[in-house]
Each structure stands twice: as structure tokens, then as C-alpha cells.
Motif scaffolding. Structure first.
Motif, PDB file in Angstrom:
ATOM      1  N   ASP A  86      37.616  35.815  39.965  1.00 17.87           N
ATOM      2  CA  ASP A  86      37.858  35.815  38.523  1.00 17.87           C
ATOM      3  C   ASP A  86      37.390  34.476  37.963  1.00 17.87           C
ATOM      4  O   ASP A  86      37.970  33.433  38.302  1.00 17.87           O
ATOM      5  CB  ASP A  86      39.347  36.017  38.250  1.00 17.87           C
ATOM      6  CG  ASP A  86      39.680  36.054  36.771  1.00 17.87           C
ATOM      7  OD1 ASP A  86      38.775  35.802  35.948  1.00 17.87           O
ATOM      8  OD2 ASP A  86      40.852  36.312  36.438  1.00 17.87           O
ATOM      9  N   PRO A  87      36.343  34.452  37.136  1.00 26.35           N
ATOM     10  CA  PRO A  87      35.841  33.166  36.616  1.00 26.35           C
ATOM     11  C   PRO A  87      36.901  32.362  35.883  1.00 26.35           C
ATOM     12  O   PRO A  87      36.866  31.125  35.875  1.00 26.35           O
ATOM     13  CB  PRO A  87      34.707  33.583  35.665  1.00 26.35           C
ATOM     14  CG  PRO A  87      34.315  34.943  36.117  1.00 26.35           C
ATOM     15  CD  PRO A  87      35.566  35.587  36.642  1.00 26.35           C
ATOM     16  N   ALA A  88      37.859  33.056  35.280  1.00 20.85           N
ATOM     17  CA  ALA A  88      38.889  32.356  34.522  1.00 20.85           C
ATOM     18  C   ALA A  88      40.010  31.823  35.402  1.00 20.85           C
ATOM     19  O   ALA A  88      40.798  30.986  34.979  1.00 20.85           O
ATOM     20  CB  ALA A  88      39.478  33.299  33.463  1.00 20.85           C
ATOM     21  N   ASN A  89      40.099  32.326  36.618  1.00 23.77           N
ATOM     22  CA  ASN A  89      41.172  31.902  37.516  1.00 23.77           C
ATOM     23  C   ASN A  89      40.674  31.927  38.953  1.00 23.77           C
ATOM     24  O   ASN A  89      40.869  32.910  39.670  1.00 23.77           O
ATOM     25  CB  ASN A  89      42.392  32.815  37.358  1.00 23.77           C
ATOM     26  CG  ASN A  89      43.575  32.342  38.193  1.00 23.77           C
ATOM     27  OD1 ASN A  89      43.535  31.287  38.822  1.00 23.77           O
ATOM     28  ND2 ASN A  89      44.642  33.137  38.209  1.00 23.77           N
ATOM     29  N   PRO A  90      40.011  30.868  39.392  1.00 21.81           N
ATOM     30  CA  PRO A  90      39.424  30.832  40.739  1.00 21.81           C
ATOM     31  C   PRO A  90      40.445  31.021  41.862  1.00 21.81           C
ATOM     32  O   PRO A  90      40.078  31.396  42.975  1.00 21.81           O
ATOM     33  CB  PRO A  90      38.777  29.450  40.810  1.00 21.81           C
ATOM     34  CG  PRO A  90      38.583  29.050  39.386  1.00 21.81           C
ATOM     35  CD  PRO A  90      39.714  29.656  38.629  1.00 21.81           C
ATOM     36  N   GLU A  91      41.723  30.769  41.592  1.00 18.43           N
ATOM     37  CA  GLU A  91      42.744  30.891  42.627  1.00 18.43           C
ATOM     38  C   GLU A  91      43.287  32.315  42.752  1.00 18.43           C
ATOM     39  O   GLU A  91      44.018  32.623  43.684  1.00 18.43           O
ATOM     40  CB  GLU A  91      43.903  29.929  42.327  1.00 18.43           C
ATOM     41  CG  GLU A  91      43.494  28.468  42.232  1.00 18.43           C
ATOM     42  CD  GLU A  91      42.843  27.976  43.516  1.00 18.43           C
ATOM     43  OE1 GLU A  91      43.347  28.329  44.602  1.00 18.43           O
ATOM     44  OE2 GLU A  91      41.845  27.249  43.433  1.00 18.43           O
ATOM     45  N   ALA A  92      42.940  33.184  41.822  1.00 18.65           N
ATOM     46  CA  ALA A  92      43.453  34.546  41.838  1.00 18.65           C
ATOM     47  C   ALA A  92      42.766  35.370  42.924  1.00 18.65           C
ATOM     48  O   ALA A  92      41.634  35.063  43.324  1.00 18.65           O
ATOM     49  CB  ALA A  92      43.237  35.199  40.474  1.00 18.65           C
ATOM     50  N   PRO A  93      43.433  36.414  43.418  1.00 16.81           N
ATOM     51  CA  PRO A  93      42.778  37.302  44.388  1.00 16.81           C
ATOM     52  C   PRO A  93      41.511  37.909  43.804  1.00 16.81           C
ATOM     53  O   PRO A  93      41.438  38.204  42.616  1.00 16.81           O
ATOM     54  CB  PRO A  93      43.841  38.377  44.647  1.00 16.81           C
ATOM     55  CG  PRO A  93      45.139  37.736  44.279  1.00 16.81           C
ATOM     56  CD  PRO A  93      44.827  36.799  43.165  1.00 16.81           C
ATOM     57  N   TYR A  94      40.504  38.072  44.660  1.00 12.59           N
ATOM     58  CA  TYR A  94      39.249  38.681  44.220  1.00 12.59           C
ATOM     59  C   TYR A  94      39.495  40.143  43.842  1.00 12.59           C
ATOM     60  O   TYR A  94      40.409  40.792  44.352  1.00 12.59           O
ATOM     61  CB  TYR A  94      38.213  38.617  45.337  1.00 12.59           C
ATOM     62  CG  TYR A  94      37.560  37.261  45.543  1.00 12.59           C
ATOM     63  CD1 TYR A  94      38.223  36.078  45.214  1.00 12.59           C
ATOM     64  CD2 TYR A  94      36.284  37.162  46.082  1.00 12.59           C
ATOM     65  CE1 TYR A  94      37.626  34.839  45.410  1.00 12.59           C
ATOM     66  CE2 TYR A  94      35.681  35.933  46.293  1.00 12.59           C
ATOM     67  CZ  TYR A  94      36.362  34.776  45.960  1.00 12.59           C
ATOM     68  OH  TYR A  94      35.769  33.562  46.151  1.00 12.59           O
ATOM     69  N   THR A  95      38.671  40.671  42.950  1.00  4.46           N
ATOM     70  CA  THR A  95      38.778  42.069  42.524  1.00  4.46           C
ATOM     71  C   THR A  95      37.519  42.834  42.905  1.00  4.46           C
ATOM     72  O   THR A  95      36.424  42.273  42.957  1.00  4.46           O
ATOM     73  CB  THR A  95      39.005  42.162  41.007  1.00  4.46           C
ATOM     74  OG1 THR A  95      37.947  41.471  40.321  1.00  4.46           O
ATOM     75  CG2 THR A  95      40.345  41.561  40.620  1.00  4.46           C
ATOM     76  N   GLN A  96      37.693  44.117  43.150  1.00  2.00           N
ATOM     77  CA  GLN A  96      36.589  44.960  43.624  1.00  2.00           C
ATOM     78  C   GLN A  96      35.665  45.336  42.477  1.00  2.00           C
ATOM     79  O   GLN A  96      36.100  45.607  41.365  1.00  2.00           O
ATOM     80  CB  GLN A  96      37.138  46.220  44.287  1.00  2.00           C
ATOM     81  CG  GLN A  96      36.093  47.060  44.998  1.00  2.00           C
ATOM     82  CD  GLN A  96      36.708  48.196  45.773  1.00  2.00           C
ATOM     83  OE1 GLN A  96      37.856  48.563  45.545  1.00  2.00           O
ATOM     84  NE2 GLN A  96      35.963  48.752  46.707  1.00  2.00           N
ATOM     85  N   ARG A  97      34.350  45.360  42.795  1.00  2.00           N
ATOM     86  CA  ARG A  97      33.337  45.806  41.846  1.00  2.00           C
ATOM     87  C   ARG A  97      32.336  46.698  42.564  1.00  2.00           C
ATOM     88  O   ARG A  97      32.003  46.462  43.731  1.00  2.00           O
ATOM     89  CB  ARG A  97      32.561  44.615  41.259  1.00  2.00           C
ATOM     90  CG  ARG A  97      33.312  43.748  40.288  1.00  2.00           C
ATOM     91  CD  ARG A  97      32.308  42.786  39.646  1.00  2.00           C
ATOM     92  NE  ARG A  97      32.946  41.626  39.062  1.00  2.00           N
ATOM     93  CZ  ARG A  97      32.267  40.567  38.610  1.00  2.00           C
ATOM     94  NH1 ARG A  97      30.949  40.549  38.703  1.00  2.00           N
ATOM     95  NH2 ARG A  97      32.916  39.541  38.097  1.00  2.00           N
TER      96      ARG A  97
END
Length: 403
Positions: A86-97
């Protein structure tokens, strides 16, 4: 076993389509047979590939360090390339695309294991064809670096495969990245007939794959992969079966896997008409269905004996490998007949020369399956397709090692 209406219709459709294959035979080709001469068909292809890999040095995991791995340099590590930060929150878990893979995901270990399998498979096949020890010697050089040398050997486990950052533990879905260990294990009995693979080295390799089999059957992550109802579960089964086949001193592991296939895998994965329901719901339903078919076919071949064939085992209401092959054969014959969604990527580059066609042709005495196998392109240079093509050298699966 009783035959349901759906199974009957699926098999009838296969019989109606079969003459198209016979009419499409190339002029001068050999007569239709369920047991084609794989050595002759693949001769030039094998030797060309083997010559290429003779010039490649081993690249074990220790030569490919990952800055994010929580394990040692000997541990396989990979990151899921369909997850993004998440560009706005680098510490957040990654999300699937869906779509293009994440170019920052660490996949060097995954790619190196695929290349090892391609190299060892081609070199071993060339040794089988020519009996020239230089091919076996170079294959053993790779195996030594990857599985035996203390300074470079891989840990026999996939604890950190398919990680989704910032997590530090692997996922059941990561076990599929070890599927290329299957053809490596399949190569070892052939190399054992060479002077380049002395008994102590053979024993060390067998110990590595036995230890890996123990991890597959005892670890929580691998157990979760085993119970997945799609190609991830099939990948576990194929890897476990090839490891168990190397252990010639104990038939219990193969017996357990045979029971697993008959009692659990068929019911969990195959509908009465031969469809794989959990594959057709995925973003790449055609690719994953064929991938799954290949792995289950290879597992059937490994688990079958002179006295018991899992190829012919069907549940009472229809599901089994016979119906799965019959269901997918028309879709490989003509991709345009695929009745589900097209894959997001590379749909028109498939089906390729599926090993399931060759193995099923032999198991069911169906020459039209072998004819189609022979006519399809044998290789691809597209990495995502290579990763869903578990057998690159069918010669190693239809030939028995010399005594």
C-alpha cells in the motif's frame, strides 16, 4: 463402477472428436499408437537442451541471498508476486492484485529451482539417450551443489515459500513452488546407473528427499497445502509421491499416498463429469486445470503398481482420472471449445504438449491422446507458463532405468 449420464456424455464427446486427430496427422508420420516412441520424438530436442545446460554452472540458493528472508542462506525463500504494498502505508500487509506481477517480489529462489529442474531433466534425458557420462556428470554436479555440499545445500523444507510481506512465515500456497523437485527426484534412479553417481552420493540424495518427504507429511504448512482442493493439493501429492518412490526400503509411504488419492483427492477435486471446480473459479482457469491434470496424471503413474492401478479407480458416482482426462481432452484438441472464462494472461499460448495426454494414452490405451500430445508444441519460454508445466522431459516418466 456405475456410469452416470454426465460421464457417459463426456466420454461420448471424446469419441466423436477423436477422428479429427487422425485426420490431422502430418504426412509421413508414424501410425497412431498409445505408446509413441518418446525417445525418437524428443531426441533432437533433448540433445539441444542438454548441450545448452552443459555450459551452465550450478546456482544453489546460497548464491542468491534474500535481504528479507527470516531463515538461513540455505532456506528456500520467495514472495508472492501477485501481492502489492500500500503506497500510503508501507507497513500494512500487502494486498492481492490481478494482472502483471509485482517486480519487487523476491522470486530468485523459485526461478533457480525451476532452472535446476530443467537442467537436470535435460541432462539426465540426454544420458538415457546416449549413455554418454558427460551428461550424467554435469547433472550430478548440480545435485551435489543443491542437496549435498554442506556449504551450499538447500534445507529440505519450504518454510518460507510464497510469503506475503511483511509476514515472516510461508503459506500453504507456497508449496507449489517445490513442484519442480518432482522431476529432479525422477531423474535420480537414471543417474544412479552412471559412474558419476557413486553409492555414497546416491545415499545422500535419497536422504535429502526422504527428509523432505517427512517434512511434507509432518509440517503444519505442508499439511494445509495437502488439504487444499485444487492444484496446490495436487502439487503436494506429486512431490510426496516422487520422494516416496526414491525410498525403496519402505513401501508404506506410497501405500498411504495411494489411499490419500483414492479416499480424498478424487472427491475433493473432481466432479462426476471430470471438471476441476476449484480451478475453473480461478483467474486462469484453463491454465490451472491443465496444470492440475498434469500433476494428478503424474501422481497416478507413480502410485500405480502391477497389482493396483489408481488410473482406473473411479468413485461410484463417476469422478476419477478417466473422466478428468476425457473432460479436458476436447479442450486441448480445440482451445476454442473451452466453455468457461478465458485466462487473464497467455490463454492463446496454451495448451502446449501436456504430459497428462501421454501418460493417459498409455494408461487407457487411447492412441488419440498420444497423437495430440505429439502434435502440440513441447516447450515454452514464457515463465508463468513454465511454472505450470511440471514435467519437461516425459522420457523420464515413460522409461525405466537400466539395471
Amino acid at each position: 463402477m456405475s456410469t452416470t449420464r454426465r460421464v457417459f456424455c463426456s466420454r461420448a464427446a471424446t469419441l466423436l472428436l477423436a477422428p479429427r486427430i487422425l485426420l490431422a496427422q502430418q504426412p509421413g508420420s508414424s501410425r497412431s499408437t498409445a505408446h509413441p516412441d518418446v525417445a525418437a520424438i524428443d531426441h533432437d530436442r533433448i540433445l539441444t537442451q542438454a548441450e545448452h545446460y552443459l555450459s551452465q554452472s550450478p546456482t544453489p540458493l546460497t548464491t542468491l541471498p534474500s535481504p528479507h528472508s527470516p531463515g538461513t542462506p540455505h532456506d528456500f525463500y520467495s514472495e508472492a508476486d501477485n501481492y502489492w504494498p500500500d503506497p500510503a502505508n508501507p507497513e500494512a500487509p500487502y494486498t492481492q492484485r490481478s494482472g502483471a506481477p509485482n517486480p519487487t517480489a523476491f522470486t530468485a529462489h523459485r526461478d533457480a529451482l525451476l532452472n535446476l529442474s530443467l537442467a537436470v531433466g535435460a541432462l539426465t534425458s540426454a544420458f538415457v539417450l546416449t549413455h554418454e557420462d558427460r551428461y550424467a556428470h554435469h547433472a550430478v554436479t548440480h545435485l551435489n551443489a543443491w542437496f549435498i555440499e554442506p556449504a551450499t545445500s538447500m534445507t529440505p523444507a519450504l518454510l518460507y515459500a510464497g510469503i506475503i510481506p511483511p509476514a515472516k512465515t510461508g503459506r500453504p500456497e507456497g508449496i507449489v513452488e517445490g513442484v519442480f523437485l518432482a522431476e529432479i527426484a525422477q531423474s535420480i534412479p537414471f543417474l544412479a546407473t552412471s559412474e558419476s553417481l557413486p553409492q555414497p552420493t546416491l545415499d545422500a540424495l535419497t536422504t535429502w528427499f526422504t527428509t523432505y518427504h517427512n517434512w511434507l507429511t509432518t509440517s503444519r504448512i505442508a499439511g494445509l497445502a495437502r488439504d487444499l482442493k485444487n492444484h496446490h493439493g495436487s502439487s503436494w501429492l506429486l512431490q510426496a509421491a516422487t520422494c516416496a518412490r526414491l525410498n525403496t526400503k519402505d513401501d508404506a509411504p506410497l501405500t498411504a499416498l495411494r489411499h490419500q488419492f483414492k479416499s480424498t483427492t478424487i472427491r475433493a477435486q473432481i466432479l462426476a463429469d471430470g471438471t476441476f471446480p476449484h480451478e475453473i473459479a480461478s483467474p486462469n482457469p484453463y491454465r490451472n486445470s491443465l496444470f492440475n491434470l498434469d500433476m494428478l496424471a503424474a501422481a497416478c503413474d507413480l502410485l500405480s503398481t502391477r497389482f493396483e492401478s489408481v488410473w482406473t479407480y473411479d468413485l461410484q458416482d463417476g469422478p476419477g482420472m478417466r473422466s478428468a482426462i476425457a473432460r479436458h481432452y476436447p479442450f486441448m484438441l480445440d482451445r476454442g471449445t473451452w466453455p468457461y472464462s478465458a485466462d487473464l494472461n497467455y490463454f492463446t499460448a496454451l495448451p502446449l504438449r501436456r504430459p497428462s495426454l501421454l501418460l493417459a494414452a498409455r494408461a487407457y490405451s487411447r492412441p488419440e491422446y498420444a497423437d495430440l500430445w505429439r502434435r502440440l508444441p513441447p516447450d515454452t519460454t514464457i515463465p508463468p507458463l513454465q511454472r505450470t508445466f511440471p514435467i519437461s522431459q516425459p522420457l523420464l516418466w515413460v522409461t525405466r532405468p537400466r539395471p
